[in-house]
Motif scaffolding. Sequence first.
Motif: not given
Length: 605
Positions: A465-486
């Motif tokens: 719940p307390g994660a910032g946007d940078g942490e959220l994007r890093a978690a998505l990038a870690a699992v190869g979810a590049g689609w999230a940025g699009e």
Amino acid sequence: MTSSAAPTTSPGAHGLPVAGPAATRRAALRLVRRDGRAFALMLVLNALAAGAGLAGPWLLGRIVDTVRDGGGVAEVDRLALVILVCAVAQLLLARQARYVGHRFGERAAARIREDYVDRALALPAAVVERAGTGDLTARGTTDVTSVGRTLRDAAPEVSVAAVQALFLLGAVVVVAPLLGLCALGLLGGLLAVRWYLRRAHRAYLAEGAATSDLAELLAATAAGARTVEALGLQERRWAASERAIAECRRTRLRTLFLRSVLLPAVDVGHVLPVAGVLLVGGALMGRGGVGLGAVVAAALYLRQLSEPLDTVLLWLEQLQSSGAAFARVEGLGTVPDARKAAAGAGPVPAGDRIEVRGVHYAYPTGGDGPAGAADRAAGDVLHGVTLTVRPGERLALVGPSGAGKSTLGRLLAGIEAPRRGSVTVGGVPVAGLDPEVLRQHVVLVTQEHHVFLGSVRDNLHLAAPGAGDGELRAALAAVGAGWAGELPAGLDTELGPGGHRLDGAQSQQLALARVVLADPHTVILDEATALLDPRTARHTERALAAVLAGRTVIAVAHRLHTAHDADRVAVLEAGRLAELGTHDELVAAGGAYAALWRSWHGGRP
């Protein structure tokens, strides 16, 4: 992300439990006590309204006697004015009583909904899986709505009618005790009501269970429509649906039959007392035993009695139906709350080492007695498994289908408890840990995943719940979810119906990103990348392994490249640990794993 949860004793192998009559009554009393002032005020206002309503027939009898005795018009007008005042007072008091009753009902219904959601979230995952989502959904929608409607509408209406009926019966006895005996004609209707009540609760429970079974069947058929079509199972599912619909029809016809007996009997019971008062009153008047005014008042009281009794009768079916629904809703309360049962109980794990010692496990079948225990022992899917998982190790569980890999993963995650033996983390039984503590140690991720309504950010905040946007994007990038940025609105993109729909692979990556954010020391992956294509799965698994470096990863592997990358491989066959070692050691040993590897790798070593 699927988090592990401490199991409890299963309430039944085929569905969620139903609260007994005593437990249901206690739950209803708790609701009343939580809003006791409003309930007491409702009863007082109802009593006052009923008291005001008693004045009319008595005063009308006085008017009849006054006219018969040659009284003046002024006296009649005065009595008529009092009747009018009493009628207005009854109207206002009854309106206020219903207003207070509706407010009480709405608050009580809100508490039931909140308690239901809290209990549903506290159910162990194993209990929910065995019960099926259809039963849980039916209870949370149809049953909760039925109970809420009854508390809002039926409770105040029935309370008003019950008080009025008691006052009217008392008034008949006070006005003319002998004529009050005519009220015994109501016993015919009461006997029919007693006959109905003895059968209705069970009948409505059966109707609710049949509705849940039909909902479960239809939901499963709709969810697996493609599989049904691919395997040509349409006729089989159609036949199963027809059987479920026939059972629903049978149970509903049963409740309809009960009503068809009750309603005519009670209608006759309304007429007999009034006819009795007129006949008996006429005979007594001829002998001077009672006055005309008393006969008129008693007849009017008994005639008025039909209105509150009709109200009670009107709601009697709803009360029985909602009573059965309330028993089903309260049934969730009989399943031990894993959060409360484990909160503050037992030691905190001392370390991250996972130990499996002599584990036997069978999925629940039969009853809880010796026969049920014997059935479970005969149906063991794990037999004496002993295994140590070292902190920071990457362990792969492999074996043919049905070998017990997923079952062992569920035991390691604390979702199930072993029938015999133990599974511990840091020396503490995994299944006995408070879920909040357990999630800090072990998280199970399966191929089943869920995208919650809300934005991408909302879905990720479930894990942190307390994660910032940078942490959220890093978690998505870690699992190869590049689609999230699009996505059109980035992390604020709404998901689900009416928003952006994720495909199976994207949904699974979103679940894996939640695991990264949860940051447990042990992650159990049960076919967690099954919906990804081999290349994407390979990339995601490597990315996840890099993020979880230094943590324990236990992977139920069907693609043996996962086993190739693991530190050790545990081979299960028929519920037993057949081999344990590194990939190279097991290939060199030429055993079961080597055969699997050659088969998967095209015969090459």
